[in-house]
Design a protein around this motif. Structure first.
Motif, short mmCIF file in Angstrom:
data_model
loop_
_atom_site.label_atom_id
_atom_site.label_comp_id
_atom_site.label_asym_id
_atom_site.label_seq_id
_atom_site.Cartn_x
_atom_site.Cartn_y
_atom_site.Cartn_z
N ALA A 272 42.66 -42.13 93.87
CA ALA A 272 44.04 -41.77 94.20
C ALA A 272 44.15 -41.19 95.61
O ALA A 272 45.09 -41.53 96.35
CB ALA A 272 44.58 -40.77 93.18
N ARG A 273 43.22 -40.35 95.98
CA ARG A 273 43.24 -39.76 97.34
C ARG A 273 43.11 -40.84 98.40
O ARG A 273 43.82 -40.82 99.42
CB ARG A 273 42.10 -38.74 97.50
N GLU A 274 42.20 -41.78 98.18
CA GLU A 274 42.00 -42.86 99.15
C GLU A 274 43.26 -43.71 99.28
O GLU A 274 43.66 -44.07 100.40
CB GLU A 274 40.82 -43.72 98.72
N LEU A 275 43.88 -44.02 98.16
CA LEU A 275 45.09 -44.83 98.18
C LEU A 275 46.22 -44.11 98.90
O LEU A 275 46.95 -44.70 99.71
CB LEU A 275 45.48 -45.17 96.75
N HIS A 276 46.38 -42.82 98.62
CA HIS A 276 47.44 -42.05 99.28
C HIS A 276 47.18 -41.92 100.78
O HIS A 276 48.11 -42.05 101.60
CB HIS A 276 47.53 -40.66 98.66
N VAL B 87 50.93 -40.76 94.97
CA VAL B 87 50.73 -41.95 94.17
C VAL B 87 51.07 -41.66 92.71
O VAL B 87 51.11 -40.52 92.27
CB VAL B 87 49.28 -42.48 94.27
N GLY B 88 51.31 -42.74 91.95
CA GLY B 88 51.53 -42.64 90.52
C GLY B 88 50.25 -42.98 89.78
O GLY B 88 49.33 -43.60 90.33
N ALA B 89 50.18 -42.56 88.52
CA ALA B 89 49.02 -42.86 87.69
C ALA B 89 49.48 -43.05 86.26
O ALA B 89 50.26 -42.26 85.74
CB ALA B 89 47.98 -41.75 87.76
N PRO C 60 46.51 -33.05 94.39
CA PRO C 60 47.91 -33.12 94.83
C PRO C 60 48.37 -34.50 95.27
O PRO C 60 49.57 -34.73 95.44
CB PRO C 60 47.97 -32.14 96.00
N SER C 61 47.46 -35.46 95.43
CA SER C 61 47.86 -36.82 95.80
C SER C 61 48.63 -37.51 94.67
O SER C 61 49.38 -38.45 94.92
CB SER C 61 46.64 -37.66 96.18
N VAL C 62 48.45 -37.05 93.43
CA VAL C 62 49.10 -37.67 92.27
C VAL C 62 50.39 -36.92 91.97
O VAL C 62 50.36 -35.76 91.56
CB VAL C 62 48.17 -37.69 91.05
#
Length: 252
Positions: A114-118, A126-128, A145-147
């Motif tokens: 998620a961190r890499e994608l953000h 990002v969503g999950a 906090p990226s999610v």
């Protein structure tokens, strides 16, 4: 039933890659444009129904990443496959199928993804989406906090054997405290389940107690299980897509 050639075609539209976090590496499939969403498949694997749901998210203007964590990919599940996958997950070091008060080690890898994608895509975060045996992973990911748009779909782990396991959120006390802080700071959690689905135990009651109004509870009538895939309910899909638009595309 979707035939195997059709499902192979589904996944050919996706770009295959990998993600590594420390010594842990898993294949990934990616498609789309826009803010990022990680869709975590359920048992028995990366089935045609999971891919079809992910395609719906892509069509709404999101970049979707599908990690392939266990089981088959792009093939219709056989009747025996779930019975083969679950015992393997029970002995896997990355999952906690029976233990209470613990976060699955795989959550660290998912947070890294998620961190890499953000970092690549920017935006508010990002969503999950976690489903069934991976349902609680969306909660574990939002410790990072990226999610900013976590969706818990029919969470089934720990396996609901006994009252304690049925109520457990598959989180360590520290991670649960972090989730409460995120929710108090304005990051809601969307939860989906069929009202009479015994596999989800009493986790929605636990989430309501722990998160209060920050837990957005969607309970569908009936005895189905997979709200977004095998037993897809249009209301469930619509609520998830609206949640992503609100959280990941504010003001649009």
């Amino acid at each position: 039933m979707v035939d195997e050639h059709a499902t192979e075609s589904q996944l050919r539209r996706w770009s295959r890659g990998t993600h590594a976090a420390g010594p842990t590496i898993y294949p990934t499939y990616r498609r789309g444009a826009g803010p990022g969403v990680v869709v975590i498949h359920e048992s028995p694997g990366l089935t045609p129904e999971v891919i079809a749901f992910a395609d719906e998210v892509v069509a709404e203007g999101f970049t979707v990443v599908l990690p392939h964590l266990f089981g088959s990919s792009h093939a219709p599940p056989r009747t025996w496959e779930g019975a083969w996958v679950i015992p393997r997950l029970c002995v896997s070091r990355e999952f906690t199928m029976l233990a209470t008060g613990r976060t699955a080690p795989l959550a660290g890898w998912l947070r890294s993804l998620a961190r890499e994608l953000h970092a690549e895509l920017g935006g508010p975060g990002v969503g999950a989406v976690g489903m069934c045996v991976t349902g609680g992973f969306a909660l574990a990911m939002m410790v990072d906090p990226s999610v900013v748009a976590p969706v818990v779909a029919q969470p089934a782990v720990p396996l609901p054997i006994g009252r304690r396991r049925a109520a457990d959120l598959n989180l360590s006390p520290d991670d649960l405290a972090a989730v409460r802080r995120r929710v108090a700071g304005g990051c809601p959690v969307l939860g989906l389940r069929y009202r009479d689905d015994w596999v989800t135990g009493t986790r929605f009651e636990t989430l309501r107690r722990e998160l209060g109004d920050g837990f957005l509870r969607v309970e569908l009538p009936g005895l189905g299980h997979s709200t977004l895939t095998d037993h897809r309910h249009p209301e469930a899909v619509a609520r998830v897509l609206a949640f992503f638009r609100e959280r990941l595309k504010p003001g649009r």
